[in-house]
Design a protein around this motif. Structure first.
Motif, PDB file in Angstrom:
ATOM      1  N   SER A  96     -20.297 -30.697  -7.971  1.00  0.00           N
ATOM      2  CA  SER A  96     -19.767 -29.621  -8.826  1.00  0.00           C
ATOM      3  C   SER A  96     -20.488 -28.311  -8.583  1.00  0.00           C
ATOM      4  CB  SER A  96     -19.901 -29.983 -10.300  1.00  0.00           C
ATOM      5  OG  SER A  96     -19.360 -31.245 -10.514  1.00  0.00           O
ATOM      6  N   LYS A  97     -21.699 -28.394  -8.032  1.00  0.00           N
ATOM      7  CA  LYS A  97     -22.417 -27.164  -7.675  1.00  0.00           C
ATOM      8  C   LYS A  97     -21.993 -26.833  -6.246  1.00  0.00           C
ATOM      9  CE  LYS A  97     -27.152 -25.286  -7.754  1.00  0.00           C
ATOM     10  NZ  LYS A  97     -28.585 -25.626  -7.648  1.00  0.00           N
ATOM     11  N   ARG A  98     -20.907 -26.079  -6.145  1.00  0.00           N
ATOM     12  CA  ARG A  98     -20.299 -25.836  -4.827  1.00  0.00           C
ATOM     13  C   ARG A  98     -20.853 -24.563  -4.197  1.00  0.00           C
ATOM     14  NH1 ARG A  98     -15.603 -28.971  -4.128  1.00  0.00           N
ATOM     15  NH2 ARG A  98     -15.134 -30.172  -6.009  1.00  0.00           N
ATOM     16  N   TYR A  99     -20.997 -24.608  -2.886  1.00  0.00           N
ATOM     17  CA  TYR A  99     -21.540 -23.462  -2.161  1.00  0.00           C
ATOM     18  C   TYR A  99     -20.633 -22.974  -1.030  1.00  0.00           C
ATOM     19  CZ  TYR A  99     -26.391 -23.984  -3.978  1.00  0.00           C
ATOM     20  OH  TYR A  99     -27.525 -24.035  -4.752  1.00  0.00           O
ATOM     21  N   GLY A 100     -19.615 -23.770  -0.647  1.00  0.00           N
ATOM     22  CA  GLY A 100     -18.913 -23.523   0.615  1.00  0.00           C
ATOM     23  C   GLY A 100     -17.970 -22.333   0.639  1.00  0.00           C
TER      24      GLY A 100
ATOM     25  N   ASN B 134     -36.547 -28.624   8.006  1.00  0.00           N
ATOM     26  CA  ASN B 134     -36.024 -27.802   6.916  1.00  0.00           C
ATOM     27  C   ASN B 134     -36.987 -27.791   5.731  1.00  0.00           C
ATOM     28  OD1 ASN B 134     -33.768 -26.348   5.478  1.00  0.00           O
ATOM     29  ND2 ASN B 134     -34.068 -28.077   4.091  1.00  0.00           N
ATOM     30  N   GLU B 135     -37.328 -26.598   5.283  1.00  0.00           N
ATOM     31  CA  GLU B 135     -38.126 -26.407   4.065  1.00  0.00           C
ATOM     32  C   GLU B 135     -39.350 -27.316   4.003  1.00  0.00           C
ATOM     33  OE1 GLU B 135     -35.658 -26.175   0.557  1.00  0.00           O
ATOM     34  OE2 GLU B 135     -34.696 -24.357   1.290  1.00  0.00           O
ATOM     35  N   LEU B 136     -40.157 -27.230   5.039  1.00  0.00           N
ATOM     36  CA  LEU B 136     -41.417 -27.992   5.059  1.00  0.00           C
ATOM     37  C   LEU B 136     -42.203 -27.726   3.769  1.00  0.00           C
ATOM     38  CD1 LEU B 136     -43.716 -28.185   8.205  1.00  0.00           C
ATOM     39  CD2 LEU B 136     -44.657 -28.136   5.916  1.00  0.00           C
TER      40      LEU B 136
ATOM     41  N   SER C  42     -24.892 -31.087  -3.588  1.00  0.00           N
ATOM     42  CA  SER C  42     -26.162 -30.389  -3.830  1.00  0.00           C
ATOM     43  C   SER C  42     -27.327 -31.387  -3.816  1.00  0.00           C
ATOM     44  CB  SER C  42     -26.075 -29.694  -5.188  1.00  0.00           C
ATOM     45  OG  SER C  42     -27.311 -29.676  -5.832  1.00  0.00           O
ATOM     46  N   THR C  43     -28.515 -30.879  -3.541  1.00  0.00           N
ATOM     47  CA  THR C  43     -29.678 -31.756  -3.470  1.00  0.00           C
ATOM     48  C   THR C  43     -29.891 -32.567  -4.747  1.00  0.00           C
ATOM     49  OG1 THR C  43     -30.712 -30.221  -1.973  1.00  0.00           O
ATOM     50  CG2 THR C  43     -32.165 -31.811  -2.989  1.00  0.00           C
ATOM     51  N   HIS C  44     -29.668 -31.962  -5.908  1.00  0.00           N
ATOM     52  CA  HIS C  44     -29.873 -32.740  -7.134  1.00  0.00           C
ATOM     53  C   HIS C  44     -28.869 -32.420  -8.237  1.00  0.00           C
ATOM     54  CE1 HIS C  44     -31.863 -28.988  -7.710  1.00  0.00           C
ATOM     55  NE2 HIS C  44     -32.157 -29.237  -8.947  1.00  0.00           N
TER      56      HIS C  44
ATOM     57  N   TYR D  22     -27.175 -35.214   5.507  1.00  0.00           N
ATOM     58  CA  TYR D  22     -27.027 -36.161   4.385  1.00  0.00           C
ATOM     59  C   TYR D  22     -26.146 -35.607   3.273  1.00  0.00           C
ATOM     60  CZ  TYR D  22     -30.245 -33.704   1.254  1.00  0.00           C
ATOM     61  OH  TYR D  22     -30.816 -32.777   0.433  1.00  0.00           O
ATOM     62  N   GLN D  23     -26.025 -34.292   3.187  1.00  0.00           N
ATOM     63  CA  GLN D  23     -25.215 -33.694   2.130  1.00  0.00           C
ATOM     64  C   GLN D  23     -23.747 -33.542   2.531  1.00  0.00           C
ATOM     65  OE1 GLN D  23     -28.283 -30.393   1.886  1.00  0.00           O
ATOM     66  NE2 GLN D  23     -27.735 -30.540  -0.274  1.00  0.00           N
ATOM     67  N   PHE D  24     -23.480 -33.700   3.833  1.00  0.00           N
ATOM     68  CA  PHE D  24     -22.168 -33.345   4.353  1.00  0.00           C
ATOM     69  C   PHE D  24     -21.415 -34.533   4.974  1.00  0.00           C
ATOM     70  CE2 PHE D  24     -19.932 -30.194   7.455  1.00  0.00           C
ATOM     71  CZ  PHE D  24     -18.876 -30.050   6.580  1.00  0.00           C
TER      72      PHE D  24
HETATM   73  C1  BGP Z   1     -32.197 -25.909  -0.093  1.00  0.00           C
HETATM   74  C2  BGP Z   1     -31.916 -27.105   0.789  1.00  0.00           C
HETATM   75  C3  BGP Z   1     -30.468 -27.431   0.951  1.00  0.00           C
HETATM   76  C4  BGP Z   1     -29.608 -27.159  -0.270  1.00  0.00           C
HETATM   77  C5  BGP Z   1     -29.967 -25.857  -0.949  1.00  0.00           C
HETATM   78  C6  BGP Z   1     -29.271 -25.636  -2.262  1.00  0.00           C
HETATM   79  O1  BGP Z   1     -33.440 -26.073  -0.686  1.00  0.00           O
HETATM   80  O2  BGP Z   1     -32.430 -26.879   2.067  1.00  0.00           O
HETATM   81  O3  BGP Z   1     -30.382 -28.735   1.435  1.00  0.00           O
HETATM   82  O4  BGP Z   1     -29.544 -28.242  -1.066  1.00  0.00           O
HETATM   83  O5  BGP Z   1     -31.346 -25.737  -1.168  1.00  0.00           O
HETATM   84  O6  BGP Z   1     -29.944 -26.346  -3.255  1.00  0.00           O
HETATM   85  P1  BGP Z   1     -29.240 -27.277  -4.298  1.00  0.00           P
HETATM   86  O7  BGP Z   1     -28.406 -28.203  -3.507  1.00  0.00           O
HETATM   87  O8  BGP Z   1     -30.336 -27.962  -5.029  1.00  0.00           O
HETATM   88  O9  BGP Z   1     -28.438 -26.384  -5.170  1.00  0.00           O
END
Ligand code: BGP
Length: 466
Positions: free
Chosen positions: A426-430, A163-165, A420-422, A17-19
């Protein structure tokens, strides 16, 4: 001496969903994450997930860049709402084809596909049938998992269940699973997820006997805020509620007794059936995957503190469990631009603790730094802070391996920029930059960041030099 075993699965991660974007194409049905941005609590200044990084159409180019980076593995999630159309379990063949093509292309490029069955995106037909709180959830999840095992069982060697239960439970109100925080309901959500997970593990062993399957929670070692004995009690409490109750259930087949007692003291009814506990006992994993971003520091909350649990909290910050434990700042740690603490040594500590408790091989399915990267005029991105973050974490992972911890792979977050989830795009990780802004989609062109070249070299040398 090189600490990383031969065949170590250096990789990277994403989630559907994020990609992917294109949420209305390819026969995909609506999911909770499609509606996320319309929630009142969703920040208005950041994008939702409708377009994401456009991977659904640009996947070939993405795989090519991952292959050029030398990735040995790629951890991604299959979108449940792209595979199953309705509550009768009707299959969307177009969705299956999308992932078949993706998986085949990864394998052709020498990249091991590592599949997360479910990463936060719940189909709306499941929600309309009672959601995660209802026992029907278990049935829906089983139907969906079966379709995946039958379609991809011969190609996938490593499956991840949910993921992250643990974060889905702790933040259930944030994920549209519950309307508001409610412990009694959260425990039911946890239990349903645990039963669903166990059923998927059992089914996987039956349908794909040569594959391996494991959970993928978000785990963080917990420090007491001070050397006060009561803060150490809070540390033990938070350990249980944040980490161990979930891993004990899947790895040992039991619910932690301190947890059960706390529930009782809170007047919360929790009565799993014998049959459900039998299922949980029989669904043991082959390995543990977990996501690590940082550690947690906690203190024992006062009565006044306990009221603060309505304040902002996310995966890594702000958690308060009345009378049990509450998150505190750690003055010894630096923070990312988005306020998450950075703790590489905590990574070694976390790996050690998980291994000591469960003695299973482990893989890291997320680890990384969210930052406001800048695309220069010449197409370069100088993300030296990301390189430094990874250097320090990989160094500590090497230390953990030399301590005796058994590691299969490392798949940091994220392969390519995504939403990003929330906190938006702009909160880039790649390792790979995607040319779009919060509300301007531009051309979505991909650019290699400095960290891309650095990681490529590290993989070539199997982590000999960081
Ligand atoms: C984890 C999730 C990811 C991702 C990551 C970074 O909790 O499994 O989906 O989002 O966190 O978090 P965020 O996007 O809130 O910065």
């Amino acid at each position: 001496m090189n600490k990383f075993p031969k065949g170590f699965l250096w990789g990277a991660s994403t989630s559907a969903y994020q990609f992917e974007g294109f949420i209305k194409e390819g026969g995909k049905v609506p999911s909770t994450m499609d509606l996320y941005e319309y929630k009142e609590s969703y920040p208005k200044n950041v994008t939702g997930f409708s377009d994401a990084s456009g991977h659904y159409k640009m996947w070939k180019e993405d795989v090519k860049m991952m292959a050029e980076m030398g990735l040995k593995s790629y951890r991604f999630s299959i979108s449940w709402p792209r595979i199953i159309k309705n509550k009768d379990g009707e299959i969307n063949q177009e969705g299956l084809k999308f992932y078949t093509d993706l998986i085949d292309d990864l394998i052709k490029n020498g990249i091991e596909p590592i599949v997360t069955i479910f990463h936060f995106d719940i189909p709306m037909f499941v929600m309309e049938d009672g959601g995660v709180l209802n026992q029907n959830f278990v049935k829906h999840f089983e139907v969906y998992s079966k379709v995946l095992f039958e379609a991809f069982g011969e190609k996938i060697k490593y499956w991840l269940t949910i993921n992250e239960l643990n974060i889905l439970v702790l933040m259930a109100h944030g994920f549209e699973i519950l309307e508001k925080q409610d412990f009694e309901k959260q425990i039911k959500v946890m239990h349903n997820l645990n039963v669903a997970q166990a059923k998927a593990i059992i089914l996987c062993k039956k349908k794909c006997p040569s594959a391996k399957i494991g959970p993928a929670p978000n785990i963080a070692a917990v420090y007491p805020s001070t050397s006060k004995p009561e803060d150490y009690t809070a540390k033990l409490n938070m350990d249980i509620i944040r980490n161990w109750v979930y891993l004990d259930a899947v790895c040992k087949g039991v619910y932690n007794n301190v947890f059960l007692t706390y529930m009782k003291k809170m007047g919360i009814k929790f009565e799993p059936t014998k049959e459900e506990m039998e299922t949980i006992k029989n669904g043991k994993p082959d390995f543990i995957a977990f996501n690590y971003y940082s550690t947690l520091t906690v203190k024992m909350p006062s009565n006044e503190d306990s009221l603060k649990n309505k304040e902002k909290a996310d995966q890594q910050t702000g958690l308060v469990v009345p009378g049990f434990a509450m998150a505190d700042q750690n003055p010894n740690l630096q923070k990312t631009q988005f306020g998450w603490e950075i703790d590489p040594i905590g990574f070694r500590n976390t790996l050690r603790e998980v291994y000591d408790r469960y003695h299973l091989p482990m893989m890291i399915t997320e680890n990384g730094i969210g930052a406001r990267d800048v695309l220069e005029k010449d197409g370069s991105i100088h993300d030296d802070y990301r390189i430094e973050y990874y250097q320090k974490h990989i160094e500590q992972m090497a230390e953990a391996i030399s301590d005796g911890v058994e590691m299969i792979g490392y798949m940091p977050w994220s392969a390519v920029d995504l939403v990003s989830t929330h906190e938006g795009i702009s909160k880039r990780y790649g390792f790979i930059y995607v040319n779009r802004d919060e509300f301007d989609l531009k051309d979505m062109k991909r650019f290699k960041k400095d960290s891309y070249y650095w990681y490529k070299k590290l993989i070539e040398e199997n982590g000999k030099n960081f």
